[in-house]
Every structure is written in C-alpha cells, then in structure tokens.
Design a protein around this motif. Structure first.
Motif, short mmCIF file in Angstrom:
data_model
loop_
_atom_site.label_atom_id
_atom_site.label_comp_id
_atom_site.label_asym_id
_atom_site.label_seq_id
_atom_site.Cartn_x
_atom_site.Cartn_y
_atom_site.Cartn_z
N MET A 124 0.84 -1.20 0.00
CA MET A 124 0.00 0.00 0.00
C MET A 124 0.88 1.25 0.00
O MET A 124 1.89 1.30 0.70
CB MET A 124 -0.87 -0.01 1.26
CG MET A 124 -1.94 1.04 1.30
SD MET A 124 -2.88 0.99 2.85
CE MET A 124 -3.76 -0.55 2.67
N PRO A 125 0.53 2.25 -0.79
CA PRO A 125 1.32 3.49 -0.79
C PRO A 125 1.29 4.16 0.59
O PRO A 125 0.33 4.00 1.36
CB PRO A 125 0.60 4.38 -1.82
CG PRO A 125 -0.29 3.48 -2.59
CD PRO A 125 -0.56 2.29 -1.75
N VAL A 126 2.35 4.89 0.89
CA VAL A 126 2.47 5.55 2.19
C VAL A 126 1.28 6.47 2.46
O VAL A 126 0.75 6.49 3.58
CB VAL A 126 3.80 6.33 2.28
CG1 VAL A 126 3.88 7.15 3.55
CG2 VAL A 126 4.98 5.38 2.19
N GLU A 127 0.85 7.21 1.46
CA GLU A 127 -0.26 8.14 1.66
C GLU A 127 -1.55 7.39 2.01
O GLU A 127 -2.33 7.85 2.84
CB GLU A 127 -0.47 9.00 0.41
CG GLU A 127 -1.43 10.14 0.60
CD GLU A 127 -1.02 11.10 1.71
OE1 GLU A 127 -1.92 11.61 2.40
OE2 GLU A 127 0.19 11.33 1.90
N ARG B 183 -1.70 4.54 3.63
CA ARG B 183 -1.55 4.11 5.03
C ARG B 183 -1.81 5.27 5.97
O ARG B 183 -2.40 5.10 7.04
CB ARG B 183 -0.15 3.56 5.27
CG ARG B 183 0.03 2.16 4.71
CD ARG B 183 1.38 1.63 5.04
NE ARG B 183 2.24 1.94 3.89
CZ ARG B 183 3.54 1.79 3.87
NH1 ARG B 183 4.18 1.39 4.93
NH2 ARG B 183 4.22 2.06 2.78
N ARG B 184 -1.35 6.46 5.58
CA ARG B 184 -1.57 7.65 6.41
C ARG B 184 -3.07 7.95 6.52
O ARG B 184 -3.58 8.26 7.60
CB ARG B 184 -0.81 8.83 5.82
CG ARG B 184 -0.86 10.06 6.69
CD ARG B 184 0.09 11.13 6.21
NE ARG B 184 1.46 10.75 6.53
CZ ARG B 184 2.45 10.65 5.65
NH1 ARG B 184 2.24 10.93 4.39
NH2 ARG B 184 3.66 10.30 6.02
N VAL B 185 -3.78 7.85 5.41
CA VAL B 185 -5.23 8.10 5.42
C VAL B 185 -5.94 7.04 6.27
O VAL B 185 -6.84 7.37 7.06
CB VAL B 185 -5.79 8.13 3.97
CG1 VAL B 185 -7.30 8.11 3.97
CG2 VAL B 185 -5.26 9.33 3.24
N ALA B 186 -5.54 5.79 6.15
CA ALA B 186 -6.15 4.72 6.95
C ALA B 186 -5.90 4.98 8.44
O ALA B 186 -6.80 4.79 9.27
CB ALA B 186 -5.60 3.36 6.54
N GLY B 187 -4.70 5.41 8.78
CA GLY B 187 -4.40 5.72 10.17
C GLY B 187 -5.21 6.89 10.68
O GLY B 187 -5.71 6.88 11.82
N ALA B 188 -5.38 7.91 9.85
CA ALA B 188 -6.17 9.08 10.24
C ALA B 188 -7.64 8.68 10.44
O ALA B 188 -8.29 9.14 11.38
CB ALA B 188 -6.05 10.19 9.19
#
Length: 70
Positions: free
Chosen positions: A36-39, A41-46
C-alpha cells in the motif's frame, strides 16, 4: 491512570485475539500494508484515529465517566 491501563489492556486483548484466531491473516495483512502506498496508510491511520475519537466521544455522551477511576 486506571482508564489508561484499562484501555491498554483492551487493545492488547483485541490484538492478541487476532494473532490467536487468525495468524495467517496477520501475515496477509502485513503483506498488503507493504504494497500500500504511504499516503494510503496515512489516510487509513487518520480514519482509525477519527473513528476512535468518535467512539470515545460517544461513550462520554452516553454517560461513561472516562476520567474517574473507581
């Protein structure tokens, strides 16, 4: 302090259940996260963060006393 320990214990119980009940699924999920692209993963974390905060807010609205240990 009691609420923090309770929350940490609940997180560990849920995490432990995943490893006990479906260890191969954990490996598949880790492989999917690597791809998964880093962005993303960031959205999923948010989204997880906002969902958690909403659940805490909802529990407080129902009258759960979050900051008093008994």
């Amino acid at each position: 302090m009691g609420v923090v320990l309770l929350a940490l214990g609940l997180v560990l119980v849920v995490e432990g259940l995943v490893y006990v009940l479906a260890p191969s699924l954990v490996e598949d999920m880790l492989a999917a996260l690597r791809n998964m692209p880093v962005e993303a993963r960031r959205v999923a974390g948010a989204l997880a963060l906002v969902t958690g905060l909403a659940l805490i807010w909802f529990a407080a609205a129902l009258g759960v006393d979050l900051f008093t240990s008994r």
